[in-house]
Write a protein that holds these residues in place. Structure first.
Motif, mmCIF file in Angstrom:
data_model
loop_
_atom_site.group_PDB
_atom_site.id
_atom_site.type_symbol
_atom_site.label_atom_id
_atom_site.label_comp_id
_atom_site.label_asym_id
_atom_site.label_seq_id
_atom_site.Cartn_x
_atom_site.Cartn_y
_atom_site.Cartn_z
ATOM 1 N N ASP A 217 74.822 55.801 74.439
ATOM 2 C CA ASP A 217 75.795 55.872 73.348
ATOM 3 C C ASP A 217 75.248 55.216 72.085
ATOM 4 N N GLN B 244 74.507 57.112 68.550
ATOM 5 C CA GLN B 244 75.164 56.672 67.326
ATOM 6 C C GLN B 244 74.142 56.383 66.236
ATOM 7 N N ASN C 129 74.122 58.152 62.584
ATOM 8 C CA ASN C 129 74.135 57.355 61.349
ATOM 9 C C ASN C 129 72.974 57.726 60.433
#
Length: 230
Positions: free
Chosen positions: A206, A210, A214
């Motif tokens: 995860d 992420q 980003n």
């Protein structure tokens, strides 16, 4: 080492048939002339695992129940033991997982399908009162039930018993031959059990996902070409 998977609608008589099978195996194994006398018979059920019927009403609890079943079968199927999985086993995905466990240790396996019309199973469940499934949970499990398919390797060999036919007995001799007299299939890459990932695997996955998201968002905002993001 053989594995028997019981399956059928809730309240279709799976536990009764499992107990009958256990008794038949023990009787035959006890015969002096039987060369398989070292084998024992073990029934794994929700009761032996401490799983309440209400566990199947919640996804997390049902997942834990399945994990407990798979762990118990994995422990026993590699020993000199005939394992009877007397749990709902109502979806093909779970039966496939059990099939893979048996094949990983080169064990034989079969499926015993307790066939009963859903209306009759519903009537039996209602008669059980608090010992049965709640009406709502019964309907949900019945709707989600996936009937075994003899063409699928994880559902084969398949032995179907018509539960509301008093003359339809367990085909014990055929089950014995399929499990005891036959050799199990060797494991393949697809059926080999995979090591359990570390407990922080999903957290790390995860986090990495992420970070990529980003970076893409920052690139879009700054006008930097996507080829230079990574």
């Amino acid at each position: 080492m053989p594995l028997i998977m019981m399956t059928g609608f809730p309240s279709s008589g799976k536990s009764t048939r499992a107990a009958e099978l256990k008794s038949m195996f023990e009787e035959r194994l006890a015969r002096p002339e039987n060369q398989h006398r070292k084998l024992s018979v073990q029934v794994i059920s929700d009761d032996t695992l401490g799983v309440p019927r209400s566990a199947y009403a919640k996804a997390v609890e049902e997942k834990n129940a399945r994990s407990a079943l798979l762990s118990a079968v994995e422990r026993l199927v590699s020993r000199d033991c005939i394992v009877i999985a007397d749990t709902p086993n109502y979806i093909k995905g779970l039966r496939y997982q059990l099939f893979c466990i048996a094949r990983e240790v080169n064990s034989t396996q079969c499926v015993v399908y307790c066939a009963l019309p859903v209306d009759e199973a519903r009537r039996i469940n209602q008669a059980r009162g608090d010992e049965g499934y709640s009406p709502e949970l019964f309907e949900e499990l019945a709707m989600r039930y996936e009937e075994p398919n003899p063409a699928a390797r994880w559902d084969s060999p398949l032995f179907t018993i018509i539960q509301n036919d008093p003359n339809d007995a367990l085909p014990f001799d055929k089950i014995w031959d399929a499990l005891i007299e036959q050799r199990g299939l060797p494991p393949t890459f697809a059926t080999a059990m995979k090591p359990v990932p570390q407990t922080n695997y999903l957290v790390e996955l995860d986090r990495a996902t992420q970070e990529i998201i980003n970076a893409v968002l920052e690139s879009q905002q700054s006008g930097v070409p996507m080829s230079q993001v990574v």
